[in-house]
Design a protein around this motif. Structure first.
Motif, PDB file in Angstrom:
ATOM      1  N   TYR A  32     -14.725  -6.555 -11.487  1.00  0.00           N
ATOM      2  CA  TYR A  32     -13.456  -6.934 -10.870  1.00  0.00           C
ATOM      3  C   TYR A  32     -13.622  -7.729  -9.577  1.00  0.00           C
ATOM      4  O   TYR A  32     -12.653  -8.255  -9.045  1.00  0.00           O
ATOM      5  N   ASN A  33     -14.837  -7.805  -9.047  1.00  0.00           N
ATOM      6  CA  ASN A  33     -15.052  -8.396  -7.730  1.00  0.00           C
ATOM      7  C   ASN A  33     -15.361  -9.883  -7.862  1.00  0.00           C
ATOM      8  O   ASN A  33     -16.491 -10.331  -7.662  1.00  0.00           O
ATOM      9  N   ALA A  60      -8.640   3.580 -11.857  1.00  0.00           N
ATOM     10  CA  ALA A  60      -7.496   2.747 -11.476  1.00  0.00           C
ATOM     11  C   ALA A  60      -6.630   2.500 -12.700  1.00  0.00           C
ATOM     12  O   ALA A  60      -7.136   2.404 -13.830  1.00  0.00           O
ATOM     13  N   TYR A  61      -5.328   2.397 -12.467  1.00  0.00           N
ATOM     14  CA  TYR A  61      -4.380   2.150 -13.558  1.00  0.00           C
ATOM     15  C   TYR A  61      -3.341   1.151 -13.072  1.00  0.00           C
ATOM     16  O   TYR A  61      -2.781   1.287 -11.977  1.00  0.00           O
ATOM     17  N   ALA A  62      -3.068   0.150 -13.900  1.00  0.00           N
ATOM     18  CA  ALA A  62      -2.034  -0.841 -13.612  1.00  0.00           C
ATOM     19  C   ALA A  62      -1.077  -0.896 -14.790  1.00  0.00           C
ATOM     20  O   ALA A  62      -1.515  -0.998 -15.938  1.00  0.00           O
ATOM     21  N   GLY A  63       0.213  -0.826 -14.515  1.00  0.00           N
ATOM     22  CA  GLY A  63       1.209  -0.815 -15.579  1.00  0.00           C
ATOM     23  C   GLY A  63       2.212  -1.941 -15.455  1.00  0.00           C
ATOM     24  O   GLY A  63       2.444  -2.488 -14.376  1.00  0.00           O
ATOM     25  N   ASN A  64       2.822  -2.301 -16.586  1.00  0.00           N
ATOM     26  CA  ASN A  64       3.910  -3.275 -16.665  1.00  0.00           C
ATOM     27  C   ASN A  64       3.515  -4.653 -16.141  1.00  0.00           C
ATOM     28  O   ASN A  64       4.309  -5.348 -15.505  1.00  0.00           O
ATOM     29  N   GLY A  65       2.257  -5.026 -16.397  1.00  0.00           N
ATOM     30  CA  GLY A  65       1.830  -6.373 -16.049  1.00  0.00           C
ATOM     31  C   GLY A  65       1.479  -6.577 -14.589  1.00  0.00           C
ATOM     32  O   GLY A  65       1.472  -7.713 -14.110  1.00  0.00           O
ATOM     33  N   TRP A  66       1.159  -5.504 -13.861  1.00  0.00           N
ATOM     34  CA  TRP A  66       0.781  -5.660 -12.446  1.00  0.00           C
ATOM     35  C   TRP A  66      -0.450  -6.545 -12.332  1.00  0.00           C
ATOM     36  O   TRP A  66      -1.391  -6.426 -13.114  1.00  0.00           O
ATOM     37  N   ASN A  67      -0.437  -7.433 -11.347  1.00  0.00           N
ATOM     38  CA  ASN A  67      -1.534  -8.366 -11.129  1.00  0.00           C
ATOM     39  C   ASN A  67      -1.969  -8.285  -9.678  1.00  0.00           C
ATOM     40  O   ASN A  67      -1.125  -8.241  -8.773  1.00  0.00           O
ATOM     41  N   SER A  68      -3.269  -8.283  -9.443  1.00  0.00           N
ATOM     42  CA  SER A  68      -3.783  -8.111  -8.092  1.00  0.00           C
ATOM     43  C   SER A  68      -3.782  -9.390  -7.274  1.00  0.00           C
ATOM     44  O   SER A  68      -4.264  -9.393  -6.139  1.00  0.00           O
ATOM     45  N   LEU A 121       1.348 -11.706  17.510  1.00  0.00           N
ATOM     46  CA  LEU A 121       0.284 -12.486  16.885  1.00  0.00           C
ATOM     47  C   LEU A 121       0.904 -13.561  16.001  1.00  0.00           C
ATOM     48  O   LEU A 121       1.903 -13.306  15.303  1.00  0.00           O
ATOM     49  N   ALA A 122       0.336 -14.751  16.027  1.00  0.00           N
ATOM     50  CA  ALA A 122       0.882 -15.848  15.233  1.00  0.00           C
ATOM     51  C   ALA A 122      -0.243 -16.761  14.782  1.00  0.00           C
ATOM     52  O   ALA A 122      -1.200 -17.000  15.523  1.00  0.00           O
ATOM     53  N   GLY A 123      -0.135 -17.265  13.545  1.00  0.00           N
ATOM     54  CA  GLY A 123      -1.110 -18.224  13.038  1.00  0.00           C
ATOM     55  C   GLY A 123      -1.471 -17.969  11.595  1.00  0.00           C
ATOM     56  O   GLY A 123      -0.697 -17.374  10.829  1.00  0.00           O
ATOM     57  N   ARG A 124      -2.652 -18.432  11.233  1.00  0.00           N
ATOM     58  CA  ARG A 124      -3.201 -18.270   9.889  1.00  0.00           C
ATOM     59  C   ARG A 124      -4.112 -17.049   9.909  1.00  0.00           C
ATOM     60  O   ARG A 124      -5.156 -17.051  10.560  1.00  0.00           O
ATOM     61  N   PHE A 125      -3.718 -15.991   9.180  1.00  0.00           N
ATOM     62  CA  PHE A 125      -4.387 -14.709   9.282  1.00  0.00           C
ATOM     63  C   PHE A 125      -5.358 -14.490   8.129  1.00  0.00           C
ATOM     64  O   PHE A 125      -5.133 -14.946   6.996  1.00  0.00           O
ATOM     65  N   LEU A 126      -6.427 -13.744   8.429  1.00  0.00           N
ATOM     66  CA  LEU A 126      -7.279 -13.154   7.407  1.00  0.00           C
ATOM     67  C   LEU A 126      -6.697 -11.773   7.105  1.00  0.00           C
ATOM     68  O   LEU A 126      -6.607 -10.931   7.985  1.00  0.00           O
ATOM     69  N   VAL A 127      -6.278 -11.546   5.855  1.00  0.00           N
ATOM     70  CA  VAL A 127      -5.554 -10.330   5.492  1.00  0.00           C
ATOM     71  C   VAL A 127      -6.471  -9.381   4.724  1.00  0.00           C
ATOM     72  O   VAL A 127      -6.926  -9.689   3.627  1.00  0.00           O
ATOM     73  N   ASN A 128      -6.757  -8.222   5.318  1.00  0.00           N
ATOM     74  CA  ASN A 128      -7.495  -7.140   4.665  1.00  0.00           C
ATOM     75  C   ASN A 128      -6.645  -5.875   4.726  1.00  0.00           C
ATOM     76  O   ASN A 128      -6.138  -5.516   5.795  1.00  0.00           O
ATOM     77  N   TRP A 129      -6.501  -5.197   3.606  1.00  0.00           N
ATOM     78  CA  TRP A 129      -5.622  -4.043   3.551  1.00  0.00           C
ATOM     79  C   TRP A 129      -6.148  -3.036   2.536  1.00  0.00           C
ATOM     80  O   TRP A 129      -6.441  -3.378   1.392  1.00  0.00           O
ATOM     81  N   GLY A 130      -6.268  -1.788   2.965  1.00  0.00           N
ATOM     82  CA  GLY A 130      -6.594  -0.719   2.023  1.00  0.00           C
ATOM     83  C   GLY A 130      -8.015  -0.764   1.504  1.00  0.00           C
ATOM     84  O   GLY A 130      -8.968  -1.048   2.227  1.00  0.00           O
ATOM     85  N   HIS A 131      -8.147  -0.506   0.198  1.00  0.00           N
ATOM     86  CA  HIS A 131      -9.455  -0.384  -0.452  1.00  0.00           C
ATOM     87  C   HIS A 131      -9.734  -1.548  -1.397  1.00  0.00           C
ATOM     88  O   HIS A 131     -10.367  -1.380  -2.433  1.00  0.00           O
ATOM     89  N   ARG A 132      -9.199  -2.713  -1.038  1.00  0.00           N
ATOM     90  CA  ARG A 132      -9.476  -3.965  -1.749  1.00  0.00           C
ATOM     91  C   ARG A 132      -8.828  -4.065  -3.118  1.00  0.00           C
ATOM     92  O   ARG A 132      -9.139  -4.980  -3.891  1.00  0.00           O
ATOM     93  N   PHE A 147     -11.909  -6.239  -5.433  1.00  0.00           N
ATOM     94  CA  PHE A 147     -11.879  -4.820  -5.768  1.00  0.00           C
ATOM     95  C   PHE A 147     -13.207  -4.429  -6.407  1.00  0.00           C
ATOM     96  O   PHE A 147     -13.495  -4.785  -7.545  1.00  0.00           O
ATOM     97  N   ASP A 148     -14.052  -3.697  -5.657  1.00  0.00           N
ATOM     98  CA  ASP A 148     -15.389  -3.379  -6.148  1.00  0.00           C
ATOM     99  C   ASP A 148     -15.666  -1.879  -6.183  1.00  0.00           C
ATOM    100  O   ASP A 148     -16.810  -1.469  -6.361  1.00  0.00           O
TER     101      ASP A 148
END
Length: 443
Positions: A333-334, A312-320, A164-175, A326-327
């Motif tokens: 957050y959405n 949910a927990y984010a540590g050490n400056g994690w950024n989404s 597959l090649a091109g410009r993708f719509l990326v969906n992964w996990g639980h948003r 994320f809803d």
């Protein structure tokens, strides 16, 4: 010390019924003349080629009040307390912070299959007034164009491998992080059996041939390389990948991500999990720590009612980033949601740590009507004051939703949010509230 504020008390809550009425009055006339069929349109192609056309449309109106928790138009330093226990506090005064809009969007999907199994997939934004020009290609290089290619890629079977090649719509996990994102990728999928597929991809983030208008003496690129797998059965689904990011310019950094999710269904109970661990110089925060984030959620079905609990927990400056969808805990957050009421991405306002917990319920009153509500508590810490949040903050959020299926192609939504913050001294903490309604149409 209690916070000192210079603000004007306004009677906002009386506006809520008015906002709902105005939104419905604006949207309903706009829908007249919009047609939607219940099936995709198939076009006969040449030989074994087939082309399928479909689409969707959204018409919405919304009202957001005090999204900045007070619009900071002036900054003053005042003295609070009684001598000798006095201190100077920075006070940000507010004026009006109101955002009322009517927006529309039309998207057209094209899926073509050629002889031999090769297929092409694209989505065109035919018209939209909420396109920020960042995640799309615009015709003629005009970033304000109303016509844009949202995604476009080809899928070519080569023996047991799909390329597959091109410009993708990326969906992964639980948003929690990657959802409705875009990426330029070259990807290969290999299906081991009916349950497991392994994949690898090369992603081009930056092609920096010029620096300051002058051709660079060496590569100024940023590239990503990933290996992963997806496993799927009737009761269990999981995905995991390890990704390496490389900045090729002088002084550039690199790093790795371990990124995975899982869903397990057991009778009426569903358990969702997602985690992201970031390693290396490119991800480290100001103190040299590696960011990470985790989400755990539960959903329990009781007939027509579904109860939810999530944290949910984010540590050490994690950024989404790029994130914003994320809803699972709260629509706060959405920020990419169709309701337009999201406030901040998970991790966006925290340079140290952030956590959230929420409960919710949805109930299907009829085959056409579903109601939902959530209550959440969000808490964050910053290494230094950041924007409207300062260095220590928390927000209590209540949101509610209504979805009514008008017919097989059209659904009407009403959403509302109320967020009450508690911020550091000197930062305004007016409550943020919003109300929106919209039609979602598929054809």
């Amino acid at each position: 010390m209690k916070e000192s504020k210079v603000s004007t008390v306004r009677r906002r809550y009386a506006r809520l019924p008015l906002a709902l009425a105005l939104g419905a009055m604006v949207l309903t006339p706009a829908l007249i003349g919009v047609g939607a069929s219940e099936a995709e349109a198939s076009v006969a192609g040449k030989g074994e080629t087939s082309i399928t056309l479909s689409g969707d449309s959204r018409l919405r109106g919304y009202w957001r009040e005090d999204a900045q928790f007070g619009n900071r138009t002036s900054v003053d330093t005042i003295t609070v307390g009684e001598p000798p226990n006095t201190e100077e506090v920075v006070v940000r005064s507010s004026n009006d912070d109101t955002n009322r809009q009517f927006q529309h969007r039309l998207r057209l999907y094209l899926d073509a299959k050629a002889a031999g199994g090769t297929s092409l997939h694209a989505r065109i934004l035919a018209t939209t007034d909420d396109n920020d020009g960042r995640a799309h290609y615009q015709w003629g290089g005009d970033r304000n164009s109303n016509v844009a290619t949202d995604y476009f890629y080809v899928n070519v079977p080569v023996g047991p491998v799909n390329v597959l090649a091109g410009r993708f719509l990326v969906n992964w996990g639980h948003r929690m992080k990657a959802w409705d994102a875009r990426a330029d990728r070259l990807r290969a999928n290999y299906k081991i059996n009916d349950e497991m597929t392994v994949f690898g991809y090369y992603q081009k983030d930056v092609e920096g041939q010029f620096v300051g208008g002058v051709r660079a003496a060496e590569d100024e690129d940023q590239n990503r390389y990933s290996l992963g797998m997806v496993y799927n059965t009737a009761d269990f689904r999981m995905g995991a990948q390890i990704r390496h990011t490389d900045q090729e310019w002088d002084g550039g950094e690199d790093g790795q991500e371990l990124y995975g999710y899982a869903t397990y269904k057991m009778a009426d109970l569903t358990v969702n999990f997602e985690a992201d661990f970031q390693l290396g110089d490119i991800w480290e925060n100001a103190e040299g720590d590696n960011p990470f984030a985790m989400f755990l959620g539960f959903a329990y079905a009781l007939g027509d009612t579904t109860l939810t609990l999530g944290g949910a927990y984010a540590g050490n400056g994690w950024n989404s980033a790029p994130g914003g969808h994320f809803d699972a805990i709260t629509m706060f957050y959405n920020t990419g949601g169709g309701h337009a009421l999201g406030h901040s991405r998970f991790g966006q306002r925290s340079t140290d740590k952030e956590w959230a917990i929420g409960v919710g319920a949805s109930h299907k009153l009829s085959p056409e009507l579903t109601l939902g509500a959530k209550l959440a508590y969000v808490d964050g810490k910053n290494l230094a004051p950041v924007g409207m949040f300062g260095d220590d903050w928390d927000v209590t959020v209540v949101d509610a939703s209504l979805a009514y299926k008008v017919n097989a192609s059209t659904t009407y939504h009403i959403d509302a949010i109320y967020a009450s913050p508690s911020l550091a001294a000197g930062f305004e903490d007016d409550a943020y509230w919003g109300l929106s309604n919209r039609f979602e149409i598929r054809f």
